[in-house]
Design a protein around this motif. Structure first.
Motif, PDB file in Angstrom:
ATOM      1  N   PRO A 202     -70.495  40.451-125.056  1.00 43.92           N
ATOM      2  CA  PRO A 202     -69.634  39.521-124.509  1.00 43.92           C
ATOM      3  C   PRO A 202     -69.897  39.615-123.476  1.00 43.92           C
ATOM      4  CG  PRO A 202     -68.452  41.124-126.731  1.00 43.92           C
ATOM      5  CD  PRO A 202     -70.192  41.677-126.304  1.00 43.92           C
ATOM      6  N   GLY A 203     -69.302  38.656-122.575  1.00 42.95           N
ATOM      7  CA  GLY A 203     -69.868  37.981-120.980  1.00 42.95           C
ATOM      8  C   GLY A 203     -71.143  37.548-120.632  1.00 42.95           C
ATOM      9  N   GLY A 204     -72.047  38.095-121.590  1.00 42.80           N
ATOM     10  CA  GLY A 204     -73.149  37.416-121.553  1.00 42.80           C
ATOM     11  C   GLY A 204     -73.749  36.179-121.599  1.00 42.80           C
ATOM     12  N   SER A 205     -75.021  35.496-121.294  1.00 47.64           N
ATOM     13  CA  SER A 205     -75.332  33.712-121.662  1.00 47.64           C
ATOM     14  C   SER A 205     -76.649  33.725-122.437  1.00 47.64           C
ATOM     15  CB  SER A 205     -75.748  34.133-120.084  1.00 47.64           C
ATOM     16  OG  SER A 205     -74.689  33.932-119.209  1.00 47.64           O
ATOM     17  N   LEU A 206     -77.047  32.750-122.474  1.00 48.06           N
ATOM     18  CA  LEU A 206     -77.831  32.742-123.914  1.00 48.06           C
ATOM     19  C   LEU A 206     -77.767  31.250-123.351  1.00 48.06           C
ATOM     20  CD1 LEU A 206     -77.406  33.691-127.205  1.00 48.06           C
ATOM     21  CD2 LEU A 206     -79.063  34.462-125.348  1.00 48.06           C
ATOM     22  N   ARG A 207     -79.836  30.464-122.963  1.00 47.91           N
ATOM     23  CA  ARG A 207     -79.749  29.617-123.089  1.00 47.91           C
ATOM     24  C   ARG A 207     -80.522  28.595-124.526  1.00 47.91           C
ATOM     25  NH1 ARG A 207     -83.598  25.929-119.206  1.00 47.91           N
ATOM     26  NH2 ARG A 207     -84.936  26.951-120.022  1.00 47.91           N
ATOM     27  N   LEU A 208     -79.545  27.616-125.392  1.00 48.44           N
ATOM     28  CA  LEU A 208     -80.702  27.032-126.285  1.00 48.44           C
ATOM     29  C   LEU A 208     -80.890  25.875-125.985  1.00 48.44           C
ATOM     30  CD1 LEU A 208     -76.840  27.248-128.519  1.00 48.44           C
ATOM     31  CD2 LEU A 208     -79.037  28.928-127.829  1.00 48.44           C
ATOM     32  N   SER A 209     -82.116  25.717-126.351  1.00 50.43           N
ATOM     33  CA  SER A 209     -82.375  24.642-126.273  1.00 50.43           C
ATOM     34  C   SER A 209     -83.025  23.358-127.810  1.00 50.43           C
ATOM     35  CB  SER A 209     -84.320  25.203-125.794  1.00 50.43           C
ATOM     36  OG  SER A 209     -84.046  26.150-124.787  1.00 50.43           O
ATOM     37  N   CYS A 210     -83.329  22.757-127.227  1.00 55.74           N
ATOM     38  CA  CYS A 210     -83.222  21.689-128.541  1.00 55.74           C
ATOM     39  C   CYS A 210     -84.312  20.908-128.326  1.00 55.74           C
ATOM     40  CB  CYS A 210     -81.736  20.813-128.433  1.00 55.74           C
ATOM     41  SG  CYS A 210     -82.197  19.347-130.120  1.00 55.74           S
ATOM     42  N   ALA A 211     -85.453  20.660-129.174  1.00 55.36           N
ATOM     43  CA  ALA A 211     -86.301  19.711-128.714  1.00 55.36           C
ATOM     44  C   ALA A 211     -86.004  18.535-129.810  1.00 55.36           C
ATOM     45  CB  ALA A 211     -87.527  20.379-129.065  1.00 55.36           C
ATOM     46  N   SER A 212     -87.108  17.695-128.920  1.00 54.48           N
ATOM     47  CA  SER A 212     -86.846  16.678-129.646  1.00 54.48           C
ATOM     48  C   SER A 212     -87.917  15.301-129.932  1.00 54.48           C
ATOM     49  CB  SER A 212     -86.429  15.594-129.365  1.00 54.48           C
ATOM     50  OG  SER A 212     -86.546  14.030-129.894  1.00 54.48           O
ATOM     51  N   SER A 213     -88.561  15.698-131.218  1.00 52.37           N
ATOM     52  CA  SER A 213     -90.396  15.014-131.040  1.00 52.37           C
ATOM     53  C   SER A 213     -90.329  13.207-131.207  1.00 52.37           C
ATOM     54  CB  SER A 213     -89.877  14.788-133.255  1.00 52.37           C
ATOM     55  OG  SER A 213     -88.944  13.786-133.916  1.00 52.37           O
ATOM     56  N   ILE A 214     -89.503  12.615-130.363  1.00 48.16           N
ATOM     57  CA  ILE A 214     -89.760  11.437-130.270  1.00 48.16           C
ATOM     58  C   ILE A 214     -89.062  11.807-128.589  1.00 48.16           C
ATOM     59  CG2 ILE A 214     -88.833   9.960-131.882  1.00 48.16           C
ATOM     60  CD1 ILE A 214     -86.363   9.619-131.262  1.00 48.16           C
ATOM     61  N   SER A 215     -89.120  10.986-127.436  1.00 47.06           N
ATOM     62  CA  SER A 215     -88.725  10.769-126.316  1.00 47.06           C
ATOM     63  C   SER A 215     -86.801  11.154-126.510  1.00 47.06           C
ATOM     64  CB  SER A 215     -88.787   9.450-125.585  1.00 47.06           C
ATOM     65  OG  SER A 215     -88.602   9.686-124.359  1.00 47.06           O
ATOM     66  N   ILE A 216     -86.833  11.524-126.123  1.00 44.06           N
ATOM     67  CA  ILE A 216     -85.013  11.239-125.762  1.00 44.06           C
ATOM     68  C   ILE A 216     -84.691  10.164-125.044  1.00 44.06           C
ATOM     69  CG2 ILE A 216     -84.692  14.633-126.051  1.00 44.06           C
ATOM     70  CD1 ILE A 216     -84.031  14.581-123.091  1.00 44.06           C
ATOM     71  N   THR A 217     -85.551   9.517-124.699  1.00 42.25           N
ATOM     72  CA  THR A 217     -84.326   8.106-123.392  1.00 42.25           C
ATOM     73  C   THR A 217     -83.642   7.374-124.736  1.00 42.25           C
ATOM     74  OG1 THR A 217     -86.493   7.555-123.484  1.00 42.25           O
ATOM     75  CG2 THR A 217     -86.066   9.201-121.699  1.00 42.25           C
ATOM     76  N   ARG A 218     -85.073   7.619-125.596  1.00 44.14           N
ATOM     77  CA  ARG A 218     -84.369   6.685-127.580  1.00 44.14           C
ATOM     78  C   ARG A 218     -83.307   7.037-128.108  1.00 44.14           C
ATOM     79  NH1 ARG A 218     -90.098   6.489-130.515  1.00 44.14           N
ATOM     80  NH2 ARG A 218     -88.703   4.844-131.999  1.00 44.14           N
ATOM     81  N   LEU A 219     -82.360   9.083-127.532  1.00 44.14           N
ATOM     82  CA  LEU A 219     -81.453   9.000-128.360  1.00 44.14           C
ATOM     83  C   LEU A 219     -80.728   8.866-127.410  1.00 44.14           C
ATOM     84  CD1 LEU A 219     -83.463  12.322-129.164  1.00 44.14           C
ATOM     85  CD2 LEU A 219     -82.906  11.092-130.207  1.00 44.14           C
ATOM     86  N   ASN A 220     -79.728   8.059-127.675  1.00 43.33           N
ATOM     87  CA  ASN A 220     -77.989   7.404-127.227  1.00 43.33           C
ATOM     88  C   ASN A 220     -76.915   8.888-126.194  1.00 43.33           C
ATOM     89  OD1 ASN A 220     -79.292   5.079-128.230  1.00 43.33           O
ATOM     90  ND2 ASN A 220     -78.174   4.606-126.709  1.00 43.33           N
ATOM     91  N   VAL A 221     -76.617   9.504-127.163  1.00 45.02           N
ATOM     92  CA  VAL A 221     -76.008  10.784-126.751  1.00 45.02           C
ATOM     93  C   VAL A 221     -76.639  11.900-128.248  1.00 45.02           C
ATOM     94  CG1 VAL A 221     -73.978  11.757-127.498  1.00 45.02           C
ATOM     95  CG2 VAL A 221     -73.925   9.046-127.452  1.00 45.02           C
ATOM     96  N   VAL A 222     -76.883  12.812-126.952  1.00 46.15           N
ATOM     97  CA  VAL A 222     -77.146  14.209-128.125  1.00 46.15           C
ATOM     98  C   VAL A 222     -76.057  15.222-127.469  1.00 46.15           C
ATOM     99  CG1 VAL A 222     -78.802  16.361-127.474  1.00 46.15           C
ATOM    100  CG2 VAL A 222     -79.817  13.703-126.839  1.00 46.15           C
ATOM    101  N   GLY A 223     -76.273  15.888-129.399  1.00 44.79           N
ATOM    102  CA  GLY A 223     -74.268  16.814-128.791  1.00 44.79           C
ATOM    103  C   GLY A 223     -75.098  18.256-129.169  1.00 44.79           C
ATOM    104  N   TRP A 224     -74.195  19.603-128.650  1.00 43.07           N
ATOM    105  CA  TRP A 224     -74.054  20.528-129.209  1.00 43.07           C
ATOM    106  C   TRP A 224     -73.336  20.773-130.442  1.00 43.07           C
ATOM    107  CZ3 TRP A 224     -78.633  23.955-129.901  1.00 43.07           C
ATOM    108  CH2 TRP A 224     -78.820  23.373-128.454  1.00 43.07           C
ATOM    109  N   TRP A 225     -73.281  21.366-131.401  1.00 44.34           N
ATOM    110  CA  TRP A 225     -71.950  21.753-132.466  1.00 44.34           C
ATOM    111  C   TRP A 225     -72.057  23.421-132.382  1.00 44.34           C
ATOM    112  CZ3 TRP A 225     -68.845  17.953-134.649  1.00 44.34           C
ATOM    113  CH2 TRP A 225     -68.683  16.329-133.890  1.00 44.34           C
ATOM    114  N   ARG A 226     -71.502  23.752-133.678  1.00 47.46           N
ATOM    115  CA  ARG A 226     -70.929  24.911-134.022  1.00 47.46           C
ATOM    116  C   ARG A 226     -69.764  25.750-135.063  1.00 47.46           C
ATOM    117  NH1 ARG A 226     -67.823  28.491-129.516  1.00 47.46           N
ATOM    118  NH2 ARG A 226     -65.356  28.061-129.979  1.00 47.46           N
TER     119      ARG A 226
END
Length: 119
Positions: A14-38
């Motif tokens: 608790p109180g710590g940090s993490l950085r999540l990464s999402c790698a796309s197989s195509i250019s993300i300029t072709r992705l209109n919206v990208v979101g994180w859900w849990r």
């Protein structure tokens, strides 16, 4: 068809940090919206944060300034920086992308990455 791969989850105190990464197989300029859900055990999947092609961002109320979503077009990556983590943030975190091409609307999910906040 885009493929999304999340990484960066793990066990943090608790109180710590993490950085999540999402790698796309195509250019993300072709992705209109990208979101994180849990999705926490026994609960429905919920939106955490989204970022549009233009760089606009939006966050769920429970984020309260602790998380930040960003994108790196050159690396085809979307990130979720999470600070001040709480035990209630424990969940599987998923990356979701929306592509809009003309009248076609395509949604793609990643496989998820587990985040556990515990002492």
């Amino acid at each position: 068809q885009v493929r999304l791969v999340e990484s960066g989850g793990g066990l943090v105190q608790p109180g710590g940090s993490l950085r999540l990464s999402c790698a796309s197989s195509i250019s993300i300029t072709r992705l209109n919206v990208v979101g994180w859900w849990r999705q926490a055990p026994g609960k429905e999947r919920e939106l955490v944060a989204v970022i549009t092609l233009g760089g606009s961002t939006n966050y769920a109320g429970f984020v309260q300034g602790r998380f930040s979503i960003s994108r790196d077009n050159a690396k085809n990556m979307v990130y979720l920086q999470m600070n001040s983590l709480r035990p209630e943030d424990t969940a599987v975190f998923y990356c979701k992308a929306v592509q809009i091409t003309g009248s076609d609307y395509t949604t793609t999910w990643g496989q998820g990455t587990q985040v556990t906040v515990s002492s």
